[in-house]
Design a protein around this motif. Structure first.
Motif, PDB file in Angstrom:
ATOM      1  N   GLY A   1      36.995  37.971  48.102  1.00 29.87           N
ATOM      2  CA  GLY A   1      37.493  38.333  46.782  1.00 29.87           C
ATOM      3  C   GLY A   1      38.231  37.192  46.112  1.00 29.87           C
ATOM      4  N   ILE A   2      39.022  36.461  46.886  1.00 33.10           N
ATOM      5  CA  ILE A   2      39.781  35.332  46.338  1.00 33.10           C
ATOM      6  C   ILE A   2      38.840  34.274  45.770  1.00 33.10           C
ATOM      7  N   LYS A   3      37.745  34.005  46.465  1.00 31.58           N
ATOM      8  CA  LYS A   3      36.775  33.024  45.983  1.00 31.58           C
ATOM      9  C   LYS A   3      36.167  33.427  44.649  1.00 31.58           C
ATOM     10  N   SER A   4      36.068  34.731  44.408  1.00 36.93           N
ATOM     11  CA  SER A   4      35.420  35.232  43.193  1.00 36.93           C
ATOM     12  C   SER A   4      36.392  35.460  42.037  1.00 36.93           C
ATOM     13  N   ALA A   5      37.695  35.382  42.302  1.00 36.34           N
ATOM     14  CA  ALA A   5      38.701  35.674  41.280  1.00 36.34           C
ATOM     15  C   ALA A   5      38.618  34.678  40.124  1.00 36.34           C
ATOM     16  N   LYS A   6      38.680  35.194  38.896  1.00 35.98           N
ATOM     17  CA  LYS A   6      38.528  34.359  37.711  1.00 35.98           C
ATOM     18  C   LYS A   6      39.829  34.157  36.935  1.00 35.98           C
ATOM     19  N   ASN A   7      40.844  34.954  37.222  1.00 42.46           N
ATOM     20  CA  ASN A   7      42.060  34.891  36.429  1.00 42.46           C
ATOM     21  C   ASN A   7      43.151  34.046  37.078  1.00 42.46           C
ATOM     22  N   GLN A   8      44.266  33.880  36.368  1.00 40.97           N
ATOM     23  CA  GLN A   8      45.322  32.944  36.777  1.00 40.97           C
ATOM     24  C   GLN A   8      46.060  33.381  38.028  1.00 40.97           C
ATOM     25  N   ASN A   9      46.211  34.683  38.207  1.00 36.47           N
ATOM     26  CA  ASN A   9      46.998  35.204  39.318  1.00 36.47           C
ATOM     27  C   ASN A   9      46.231  36.295  40.053  1.00 36.47           C
ATOM     28  N   ILE A  10      46.560  36.450  41.323  1.00 28.41           N
ATOM     29  CA  ILE A  10      45.886  37.439  42.157  1.00 28.41           C
ATOM     30  C   ILE A  10      46.903  38.468  42.655  1.00 28.41           C
ATOM     31  N   ILE A  11      46.499  39.733  42.589  1.00 30.73           N
ATOM     32  CA  ILE A  11      47.268  40.829  43.182  1.00 30.73           C
ATOM     33  C   ILE A  11      46.435  41.397  44.325  1.00 30.73           C
ATOM     34  N   LEU A  12      47.026  41.486  45.491  1.00 27.33           N
ATOM     35  CA  LEU A  12      46.361  42.133  46.631  1.00 27.33           C
ATOM     36  C   LEU A  12      46.988  43.490  46.870  1.00 27.33           C
ATOM     37  N   ILE A  13      46.159  44.481  47.098  1.00 29.40           N
ATOM     38  CA  ILE A  13      46.647  45.817  47.450  1.00 29.40           C
ATOM     39  C   ILE A  13      45.528  46.549  48.194  1.00 29.40           C
TER      40      ILE A  13
END
Length: 225
Positions: free
Chosen positions: A71-83
Protein backbone atom coordinates in the motif's frame (compact mmCIF):
# COMPACT_ATOMS: atom_id res chain seq x y z
CA UNK A 1 -2.00 18.57 3.20
CA UNK A 2 -3.23 15.46 1.41
CA UNK A 3 -3.67 11.98 2.84
CA UNK A 4 -3.68 8.34 1.83
CA UNK A 5 -5.42 5.92 4.19
CA UNK A 6 -4.03 2.37 3.99
CA UNK A 7 -6.10 -0.50 5.42
CA UNK A 8 -4.94 -4.15 5.32
CA UNK A 9 -7.72 -6.71 5.77
CA UNK A 10 -7.96 -10.48 5.91
CA UNK A 11 -11.19 -12.47 6.24
CA UNK A 12 -13.30 -9.58 7.51
CA UNK A 13 -16.64 -10.47 5.93
CA UNK A 14 -18.44 -9.80 9.22
CA UNK A 15 -17.11 -6.26 9.72
CA UNK A 16 -16.55 -5.23 6.09
CA UNK A 17 -20.03 -3.71 5.42
CA UNK A 18 -19.70 -1.43 8.47
CA UNK A 19 -16.12 -0.55 7.52
CA UNK A 20 -17.08 0.48 3.97
CA UNK A 21 -20.03 2.48 5.27
CA UNK A 22 -17.81 4.46 7.64
CA UNK A 23 -15.13 4.98 5.01
CA UNK A 24 -17.75 6.41 2.66
CA UNK A 25 -18.34 9.21 5.16
CA UNK A 26 -14.72 10.39 5.13
CA UNK A 27 -13.60 13.41 3.14
CA UNK A 28 -13.48 12.31 -0.50
CA UNK A 29 -10.10 14.02 -0.85
CA UNK A 30 -8.57 11.21 1.22
CA UNK A 31 -7.17 8.47 -1.00
CA UNK A 32 -8.29 5.12 0.45
CA UNK A 33 -6.32 1.96 -0.29
CA UNK A 34 -7.63 -1.41 0.91
CA UNK A 35 -5.35 -4.43 0.58
CA UNK A 36 -7.19 -7.75 0.77
CA UNK A 37 -4.55 -10.18 1.98
CA UNK A 38 -5.85 -13.30 0.24
CA UNK A 39 -9.21 -13.53 2.02
CA UNK A 40 -11.25 -16.70 1.47
CA UNK A 41 -14.36 -16.06 3.58
CA UNK A 42 -16.33 -13.95 1.11
CA UNK A 43 -14.49 -10.69 1.78
CA UNK A 44 -12.92 -10.92 -1.67
CA UNK A 45 -16.33 -11.22 -3.33
CA UNK A 46 -17.71 -8.21 -1.47
CA UNK A 47 -14.77 -6.08 -2.64
CA UNK A 48 -14.66 -7.39 -6.20
CA UNK A 49 -17.10 -4.89 -7.68
CA UNK A 50 -16.53 -2.10 -5.17
CA UNK A 51 -15.07 0.82 -7.12
CA UNK A 52 -15.23 3.62 -4.56
CA UNK A 53 -11.69 2.97 -3.28
CA UNK A 54 -8.42 1.55 -4.58
CA UNK A 55 -8.65 -2.17 -3.90
CA UNK A 56 -5.62 -4.45 -4.14
CA UNK A 57 -5.81 -8.21 -3.66
CA UNK A 58 -2.98 -10.57 -2.77
CA UNK A 59 -3.32 -13.99 -4.40
CA UNK A 60 -2.43 -15.61 -1.08
CA UNK A 61 -2.15 -14.58 2.56
CA UNK A 62 1.29 -12.93 2.60
CA UNK A 63 0.91 -11.05 5.87
CA UNK A 64 -0.12 -7.71 7.31
CA UNK A 65 3.31 -6.12 6.95
CA UNK A 66 3.72 -7.18 3.34
CA UNK A 67 0.26 -5.80 2.56
CA UNK A 68 1.04 -2.46 4.19
CA UNK A 69 4.31 -2.19 2.29
CA UNK A 70 2.39 -2.79 -0.92
CA UNK A 71 0.00 0.00 0.00
CA UNK A 72 2.81 2.41 0.84
CA UNK A 73 4.35 1.90 -2.61
CA UNK A 74 1.02 2.82 -4.22
CA UNK A 75 0.26 5.88 -2.05
CA UNK A 76 -0.07 9.09 -4.07
CA UNK A 77 -0.62 11.73 -1.40
CA UNK A 78 1.70 13.66 0.92
CA UNK A 79 0.95 11.75 4.11
CA UNK A 80 -0.03 8.21 5.02
CA UNK A 81 -2.47 7.04 7.69
CA UNK A 82 -2.32 3.39 8.73
CA UNK A 83 -5.26 1.75 10.47
CA UNK A 84 -6.60 -1.80 10.66
CA UNK A 85 -9.88 -2.74 9.02
CA UNK A 86 -11.30 -4.78 11.91
CA UNK A 87 -13.06 -1.76 13.50
CA UNK A 88 -11.24 -2.21 16.83
CA UNK A 89 -10.08 1.34 16.16
CA UNK A 90 -13.00 3.57 15.22
CA UNK A 91 -12.68 5.02 11.70
CA UNK A 92 -14.31 8.15 13.12
CA UNK A 93 -10.96 8.88 14.82
CA UNK A 94 -9.42 9.86 11.49
CA UNK A 95 -10.58 13.51 11.25
CA UNK A 96 -9.27 14.24 14.76
CA UNK A 97 -5.99 12.47 13.96
CA UNK A 98 -5.52 14.66 10.89
CA UNK A 99 -6.38 17.80 12.85
CA UNK A 100 -3.89 16.92 15.60
CA UNK A 101 -1.17 16.10 13.07
CA UNK A 102 -1.59 19.37 11.18
CA UNK A 103 -1.43 21.44 14.36
CA UNK A 104 1.77 19.79 15.59
CA UNK A 105 5.37 20.08 14.46
CA UNK A 106 6.12 16.44 15.16
CA UNK A 107 7.40 13.93 12.64
CA UNK A 108 4.86 11.21 13.33
CA UNK A 109 1.63 10.56 15.17
CA UNK A 110 0.82 7.17 16.71
CA UNK A 111 -2.31 5.93 18.43
CA UNK A 112 -2.76 4.89 22.05
CA UNK A 113 -5.55 2.48 22.91
CA UNK A 114 -5.39 2.73 26.69
CA UNK A 115 -6.61 5.74 28.65
CA UNK A 116 -4.99 6.81 31.93
CA UNK A 117 -8.06 5.83 33.91
CA UNK A 118 -8.50 2.41 32.29
CA UNK A 119 -8.58 -0.51 34.69
CA UNK A 120 -5.82 -3.00 33.88
CA UNK A 121 -7.34 -6.30 32.76
CA UNK A 122 -5.44 -9.50 33.59
CA UNK A 123 -5.94 -11.08 30.20
CA UNK A 124 -3.23 -12.64 28.02
CA UNK A 125 -3.26 -10.10 25.19
CA UNK A 126 -3.28 -7.12 27.55
CA UNK A 127 -0.42 -8.59 29.59
CA UNK A 128 1.49 -9.30 26.39
CA UNK A 129 0.99 -5.73 25.22
CA UNK A 130 2.23 -4.41 28.56
CA UNK A 131 5.34 -6.61 28.49
CA UNK A 132 6.28 -5.73 24.90
CA UNK A 133 5.65 -2.02 25.47
CA UNK A 134 7.77 -2.02 28.64
CA UNK A 135 10.57 -3.97 26.98
CA UNK A 136 10.61 -1.57 24.02
CA UNK A 137 10.86 1.44 26.35
CA UNK A 138 13.75 -0.11 28.27
CA UNK A 139 15.59 -1.13 25.11
CA UNK A 140 15.12 2.16 23.25
CA UNK A 141 15.08 4.48 26.29
CA UNK A 142 11.64 5.84 25.41
CA UNK A 143 8.37 6.38 27.25
CA UNK A 144 5.64 5.19 24.88
CA UNK A 145 2.29 3.99 26.15
CA UNK A 146 1.27 1.66 23.31
CA UNK A 147 3.88 0.75 20.70
CA UNK A 148 1.66 -1.96 19.17
CA UNK A 149 -1.30 0.24 18.29
CA UNK A 150 -1.95 -0.03 14.55
CA UNK A 151 -2.52 3.72 14.06
CA UNK A 152 0.33 5.58 12.35
CA UNK A 153 0.33 8.96 10.59
CA UNK A 154 3.43 10.35 8.91
CA UNK A 155 4.80 11.85 5.74
CA UNK A 156 4.78 9.48 2.75
CA UNK A 157 8.41 10.13 1.80
CA UNK A 158 9.46 9.53 5.40
CA UNK A 159 7.49 6.29 5.43
CA UNK A 160 9.20 5.12 2.25
CA UNK A 161 12.62 6.09 3.62
CA UNK A 162 12.18 3.62 6.49
CA UNK A 163 12.48 0.76 3.95
CA UNK A 164 10.24 -1.50 6.01
CA UNK A 165 10.92 -5.24 5.75
CA UNK A 166 8.37 -6.92 8.03
CA UNK A 167 5.82 -9.22 6.43
CA UNK A 168 3.72 -9.90 9.49
CA UNK A 169 2.57 -8.23 12.71
CA UNK A 170 6.06 -6.89 13.45
CA UNK A 171 5.35 -3.97 11.10
CA UNK A 172 4.21 -1.66 13.94
CA UNK A 173 7.34 -2.30 16.00
CA UNK A 174 9.61 -1.93 12.97
CA UNK A 175 8.01 1.40 12.08
CA UNK A 176 8.31 2.95 15.52
CA UNK A 177 11.80 1.52 16.16
CA UNK A 178 13.17 2.99 12.94
CA UNK A 179 11.60 6.37 13.68
CA UNK A 180 13.19 6.36 17.14
CA UNK A 181 16.57 5.33 15.75
CA UNK A 182 16.39 8.27 13.33
CA UNK A 183 15.91 10.58 16.32
CA UNK A 184 12.50 11.78 15.09
CA UNK A 185 9.78 13.28 17.26
CA UNK A 186 6.76 11.02 17.75
CA UNK A 187 3.54 12.15 19.38
CA UNK A 188 0.93 9.83 20.88
CA UNK A 189 -2.81 10.44 20.71
CA UNK A 190 -5.64 8.48 22.30
CA UNK A 191 -7.97 6.67 19.91
CA UNK A 192 -11.31 5.04 20.62
CA UNK A 193 -10.71 1.30 20.93
CA UNK A 194 -13.13 -1.61 21.13
CA UNK A 195 -11.17 -4.81 21.53
CA UNK A 196 -12.55 -7.97 19.97
CA UNK A 197 -11.82 -11.59 20.85
CA UNK A 198 -10.34 -14.37 18.72
CA UNK A 199 -13.87 -15.76 18.31
CA UNK A 200 -14.86 -12.41 16.83
CA UNK A 201 -12.00 -12.54 14.35
CA UNK A 202 -8.92 -11.17 16.12
CA UNK A 203 -5.85 -12.36 14.19
CA UNK A 204 -2.93 -11.57 16.51
CA UNK A 205 -1.76 -14.66 18.42
CA UNK A 206 0.65 -15.21 21.29
CA UNK A 207 3.10 -16.83 18.88
CA UNK A 208 3.33 -13.55 16.93
CA UNK A 209 5.01 -11.94 19.96
CA UNK A 210 8.26 -13.84 19.28
CA UNK A 211 8.70 -12.17 15.91
CA UNK A 212 7.77 -8.78 17.37
CA UNK A 213 10.34 -9.07 20.18
CA UNK A 214 13.04 -10.32 17.82
CA UNK A 215 12.40 -7.41 15.46
CA UNK A 216 12.91 -4.79 18.17
CA UNK A 217 16.09 -6.48 19.41
CA UNK A 218 17.50 -6.97 15.92
CA UNK A 219 16.92 -3.36 14.89
CA UNK A 220 18.42 -2.00 18.10
CA UNK A 221 21.53 -4.16 17.89
CA UNK A 222 22.26 -4.16 14.19
CA UNK A 223 21.00 -0.84 12.80
CA UNK A 224 23.94 1.38 11.84
CA UNK A 225 23.84 4.85 13.37
Amino acid sequence: MTYTLIIPIYNEQRTLPALLKRLDKLDNKIEIIIIDDGSNDGTELMLKNYNRFNIFRNNSNIGKGASIRKGIKSAKNQNIILIDGDLEIDINNIPSLISKYEKSNNDALIGVRWLKNDTFIFEINRIGNYFINSFFNILYKTNFKDVLCCVRLLNTNLFKSLELQSNGFSIEIETIAKLVLKGLIIEEINVHYNRRTSKEGKKLKLSDSYGIIWTMIKLKLFTKS
